[in-house]
Motif scaffolding. Sequence first.
Motif, PDB file in Angstrom:
ATOM      1  N   SER A 153      42.937  40.523  41.764  1.00 54.34           N
ATOM      2  CA  SER A 153      41.639  40.240  42.359  1.00 54.34           C
ATOM      3  C   SER A 153      41.785  40.374  43.864  1.00 54.34           C
ATOM      4  O   SER A 153      42.660  39.762  44.468  1.00 54.34           O
ATOM      5  CB  SER A 153      41.185  38.829  41.990  1.00 54.34           C
ATOM      6  N   ASN A 199      36.198  42.099  42.974  1.00 54.49           N
ATOM      7  CA  ASN A 199      36.111  42.505  41.571  1.00 54.49           C
ATOM      8  C   ASN A 199      34.921  41.829  40.914  1.00 54.49           C
ATOM      9  O   ASN A 199      34.672  40.640  41.128  1.00 54.49           O
ATOM     10  CB  ASN A 199      37.382  42.105  40.814  1.00 54.49           C
ATOM     11  N   GLN A 242      36.438  47.167  37.648  1.00 46.52           N
ATOM     12  CA  GLN A 242      37.125  46.873  38.906  1.00 46.52           C
ATOM     13  C   GLN A 242      38.307  45.935  38.702  1.00 46.52           C
ATOM     14  O   GLN A 242      39.225  45.907  39.510  1.00 46.52           O
ATOM     15  CB  GLN A 242      36.153  46.218  39.884  1.00 46.52           C
ATOM     16  N   TYR A 243      38.235  45.142  37.676  1.00 52.40           N
ATOM     17  CA  TYR A 243      39.345  44.242  37.355  1.00 52.40           C
ATOM     18  C   TYR A 243      40.008  44.805  36.113  1.00 52.40           C
ATOM     19  O   TYR A 243      39.467  44.692  35.003  1.00 52.40           O
ATOM     20  CB  TYR A 243      38.840  42.814  37.110  1.00 52.40           C
TER      21      TYR A 243
END
Length: 691
Positions: free
Chosen positions: A607, A618, A623-624
């Motif tokens: 993160s 995130n 994105q994570y």
Amino acid sequence: MTTTARKYVGTPLDRVEGMEKVTGRARYAYEHSPDELTYAVPVQASIARGEVRAIDVRAALTIPGVIAIIWHRNAPRVAPADNAELSVLQSARVAYRGQYVAVAVAETLQAAGEAARSLAVDYASEPHDTELRADHPGLYRPEKVNAGYPTDSEHGDPDAAMEAAPIRVDAIYSTPAEHNNPMEPHATVARWDADGLTLYDSTQGASAVRATLAALFAMPPANVRVIAPHVGGGFGSKGLPLAPVVLAALAAKHVNRPVKLAVPRQQMFAVTGYRTPTIQRVRLGADADGRLTAIVHEAIEQCSTIREFVEQTTVPTRIMYAAPNRRTTHRVVKLDVPTPSWMRAPGEAPGMFALESAMDELAIACGIDPVELRVRNEPDADPESGEPFSSRNLVACLREGARRFGWADRDPTPGARLVGQTLIGTGVAASTYPAYRSPSQASARLEPDGRYTVRIAATDIGTGARTVLTQIAADALRTSPDRVTVEIGDSAMPPASIAGGSMGTASWGTAVVRACEALREQVSGSGGGLEATADTKEEIGAQERFSRHAFGAQFAEVGVDVDTGETRVLRLLGVFAAGRIVNPKTARSQFIGGMTMGLSTALFEESLMDREFGDYLNRDLAQYHVAACADVRDIEAVWVEEDDPHLNPMGTKGIGEIGIVGTAAAIANAVHHATGIRIRDLPIRLDKLLR
Ligand code: MOS
């Protein structure tokens, strides 16, 4: 303690609620829709520190179907709580970006969402500080760390021993913030009536939610009912009630109708806890033959300004290896960040990444095989307390793993195995997790048709808890699992500890066994009642003094692409010694699930803090990054069964978390073996391997 007779414990019983789940009949929190239902959509702070000066609600209230906009000026009051995260909408203060500042309630989800988006929030913003640094002036020594452990420990003279050691490792390791992302995000349906508050909640502990919410709303616990028969994962993020469930209850109280509130994936990154980033320094001193003379492990972490939460990062180091001189410490700084909390093996997971990476570095410095180095430093008793281990089979795990993995022929030279464009390497790390047990109650009843009903407010977060309790009850009742119905997931049942700390089976199982034994006695006796209850508070309070821990060994083989630096985990093998295994099928899933999360920690999860906005960037699974099926190739978990009479009537140690512990170190050690590059900061991104 004698362990109970077993016939069904140890067998791979299918999940008793499996059919309900695969046919969609199992209902999760969000799927409950009482009459007169309304929908709540929260509004999150868009500043990292400051105050809400005002909220212009006029536009929102003109939207058809909107019932209320609740914020600190008009929110129902709740009693002050130890955990200030629970004081939702009680003040103008904003402690972190993403904190709840308002909630829109409407007849439909769409109207509530539109209202939430239309609110004009006027903030008085203040400068924020969201960056964890090893030299942060705000670092302090907390009173204690998570799970009640002492903050620091010291034995002998570690500084002098380090000075005198012929072989030394002294390195800084760091791990990023990581966010829990269970399949089922948090959700609550809250309803008030004349009897009080009913919550359909996605939680790891119905009894804990009941106790906390009753205190917040100043009611006896009997006036709060928490229902959670099915929960789609938690990993610690649902371990304790947090802001969302309070917000749902508060909103329902304000509008005097049932309220449904979900935490969408995008909101999880601020309001449901996460794993603190850590900066860890490990110093190991050893003789030329690899015997440790000094171990120093110091960790730095962050928490929010409103709640102190300190992971027990260096606590596992206290029990791992024999060394006369040892020090472990924790320091924390309060930042303008969301409040960190539990995430699978808090403490053990990041801490053992550092320690077990350092052990690999020591093995290389000594020219000793890393399996052998660990065997050589095996303690006779708990190095911290001096207490005997109830059982400790780390060596057996290492040896069995080495045999199965084909470790014997390993050439330790780093960067020496190029197959096509791929550098191949193998690594090993040890694993451990404490065997906790917490007081719980249970009841067992003989039904008129000869079947049995066992009740306990336990939770199955997808682990198979309901299934293993059925096996445990069947054996305790000397009957078969198909004659036993285990009812869980409702705070109206006998109170139970949470599904956390890998202690569910040990804690609930003890209560179930005692209730079943009491029932058998009653039924066979002359006076013969048909229902019995048990409370394990006394039994657990009086248990003998032992150091109780599960151990394991993780072996990894990786391939690193020489052009792109991309790391693939080709093989993962975990060998665990975790007492008796109640159900090999669900246990294997727990172990490889933990190992997969460890793989995910090693390569992907991170993160990222946006310093300007003071928030984690995130927001979703694009994105994570978490390990997906294609990332997990050859993964296997096996175990060395232990016959440990000092645990509980089942002889179990707990298996939910140990799988994640040590995995990242085994992979990082394998990456070093493959490439000669030592990655000390997770995750092992490809840019770190391109030199
Ligand atoms: Mo686990 S982090 O104890 O739910």
